[in-house]
Design a protein around this motif. Sequence first.
Motif, PDB file in Angstrom:
ATOM      1  N   SER A 111      60.962 -42.329  38.044  1.00 13.30           N
ATOM      2  CA  SER A 111      61.472 -43.132  36.935  1.00 13.30           C
ATOM      3  C   SER A 111      62.928 -42.809  36.647  1.00 13.30           C
ATOM      4  O   SER A 111      63.393 -41.689  36.862  1.00 13.30           O
ATOM      5  CB  SER A 111      60.645 -42.906  35.663  1.00 13.30           C
ATOM      6  N   ASN A 112      63.630 -43.816  36.176  1.00 18.55           N
ATOM      7  CA  ASN A 112      64.959 -43.647  35.615  1.00 18.55           C
ATOM      8  C   ASN A 112      64.953 -44.392  34.286  1.00 18.55           C
ATOM      9  O   ASN A 112      64.900 -45.624  34.249  1.00 18.55           O
ATOM     10  CB  ASN A 112      66.045 -44.203  36.529  1.00 18.55           C
ATOM     11  N   LEU A 113      64.980 -43.647  33.201  1.00 19.07           N
ATOM     12  CA  LEU A 113      64.811 -44.200  31.863  1.00 19.07           C
ATOM     13  C   LEU A 113      65.997 -43.790  31.005  1.00 19.07           C
ATOM     14  O   LEU A 113      66.243 -42.598  30.810  1.00 19.07           O
ATOM     15  CB  LEU A 113      63.501 -43.703  31.243  1.00 19.07           C
ATOM     16  N   GLU A 114      66.705 -44.772  30.480  1.00 17.33           N
ATOM     17  CA  GLU A 114      67.927 -44.524  29.724  1.00 17.33           C
ATOM     18  C   GLU A 114      67.837 -45.223  28.369  1.00 17.33           C
ATOM     19  O   GLU A 114      67.514 -46.403  28.293  1.00 17.33           O
ATOM     20  CB  GLU A 114      69.149 -45.053  30.488  1.00 17.33           C
ATOM     21  N   GLY A 115      68.132 -44.496  27.300  1.00 20.08           N
ATOM     22  CA  GLY A 115      68.040 -45.051  25.966  1.00 20.08           C
ATOM     23  C   GLY A 115      68.856 -46.317  25.780  1.00 20.08           C
ATOM     24  O   GLY A 115      70.029 -46.371  26.145  1.00 20.08           O
ATOM     25  N   SER A 116      68.225 -47.358  25.245  1.00 17.33           N
ATOM     26  CA  SER A 116      68.849 -48.652  24.912  1.00 17.33           C
ATOM     27  C   SER A 116      69.284 -49.479  26.122  1.00 17.33           C
ATOM     28  O   SER A 116      69.939 -50.503  25.964  1.00 17.33           O
ATOM     29  CB  SER A 116      70.060 -48.455  23.987  1.00 17.33           C
ATOM     30  N   TYR A 117      68.923 -49.076  27.315  1.00 17.33           N
ATOM     31  CA  TYR A 117      69.369 -49.819  28.495  1.00 17.33           C
ATOM     32  C   TYR A 117      68.737 -51.208  28.570  1.00 17.33           C
ATOM     33  O   TYR A 117      67.573 -51.406  28.222  1.00 17.33           O
ATOM     34  CB  TYR A 117      69.021 -49.053  29.762  1.00 17.33           C
ATOM     35  N   THR A 118      69.533 -52.168  29.054  1.00 16.00           N
ATOM     36  CA  THR A 118      69.046 -53.476  29.462  1.00 16.00           C
ATOM     37  C   THR A 118      68.831 -53.437  30.973  1.00 16.00           C
ATOM     38  O   THR A 118      69.265 -52.508  31.667  1.00 16.00           O
ATOM     39  CB  THR A 118      70.061 -54.572  29.133  1.00 16.00           C
ATOM     40  N   LEU A 119      68.188 -54.464  31.509  1.00 18.57           N
ATOM     41  CA  LEU A 119      68.031 -54.551  32.958  1.00 18.57           C
ATOM     42  C   LEU A 119      69.390 -54.632  33.638  1.00 18.57           C
ATOM     43  O   LEU A 119      69.604 -54.049  34.707  1.00 18.57           O
ATOM     44  CB  LEU A 119      67.177 -55.761  33.325  1.00 18.57           C
ATOM     45  N   GLU A 120      70.309 -55.357  33.028  1.00 14.95           N
ATOM     46  CA  GLU A 120      71.648 -55.495  33.604  1.00 14.95           C
ATOM     47  C   GLU A 120      72.336 -54.139  33.727  1.00 14.95           C
ATOM     48  O   GLU A 120      72.988 -53.849  34.738  1.00 14.95           O
ATOM     49  CB  GLU A 120      72.488 -56.438  32.738  1.00 14.95           C
TER      50      GLU A 120
END
Length: 289
Positions: free
Chosen positions: A74-83
């Motif tokens: 997984s790569n999970l980043e706070g507030s990220y959009t798909l873009e």
Amino acid sequence: MPLRSVISFIQCSRRTLLLAALATCFCWNVQAADEVPHVRILFLGNSYTAFNLLPGMVGELMLSSQMLAPHIGSNLEGSYTLERHTTNPEGMALLKKGADDGKPWDVVVVQEHSVVSAAAAVDEDARLLMENGLSKLVKSAHELNPKVLVVVFQVWARHERLWKEKSPDALATGAEPAQARARTHLANANAVKAAQEKNPGAKIIVSPVGDFWWLVHDVYPAMSLYAEDGMHPDLMGTLLSAYVIAGSIGGREVIEQSTWMPPDCPAVQVARVKKTVLDHPEVFKAAGK
């Protein structure tokens, strides 16, 4: 609402960022019998996926079913959009690297920002942001593995109390919870159709987590699914999400045969959530439509 206004509502608490950071580039290894089919799953999302380590829960459910041997990344980043994921070096490097056994990902689970997920149904800028982000991720995953399945993790609407409190985050998704739910369902379906048109032959499905979330909420209104902020999931909410995603990937039997449950979850509530998911195959069939 213009996208600039929508994006201004995207806020991430210190705790959210911490949880997302803990899960970033997380790899989860399992031991399973050689005869069990292996499935390699990469999660790309934000704090909604990071809370309570959803990717690990999906892996635990699959492993306990004795039907699939999961390899989870997984790569999970706070507030990220798909873009934003499409331009994140760490996430894209993990996508290209593949699973811990050196083989490409069989499944890529992608989760859009919760506000964008709803706003994309009515705001042109948000629609383009979501559709372009998904299409780029599908293209990248498909180039690395033409047989890859891209699963779009459909999120849930916020808790009703946030509308009563006139929360800008909630109002950015709709005038009321029902409207936010309908917009999220529609926006996810539209984004998948757009991505399929741009990537002929790609396999993309919607995992209807948000639809099941409100079904459970309506049937068992006293059951807690939300964290204190009314947006993110508590442990039971994450487990519900894990059941739906595991079912979207592995099918009904994976849910039926799974035996794992979080130690802190009441067995009665776990049984109710599991039964609700199993009793409503029509929700899976309606996903993406």
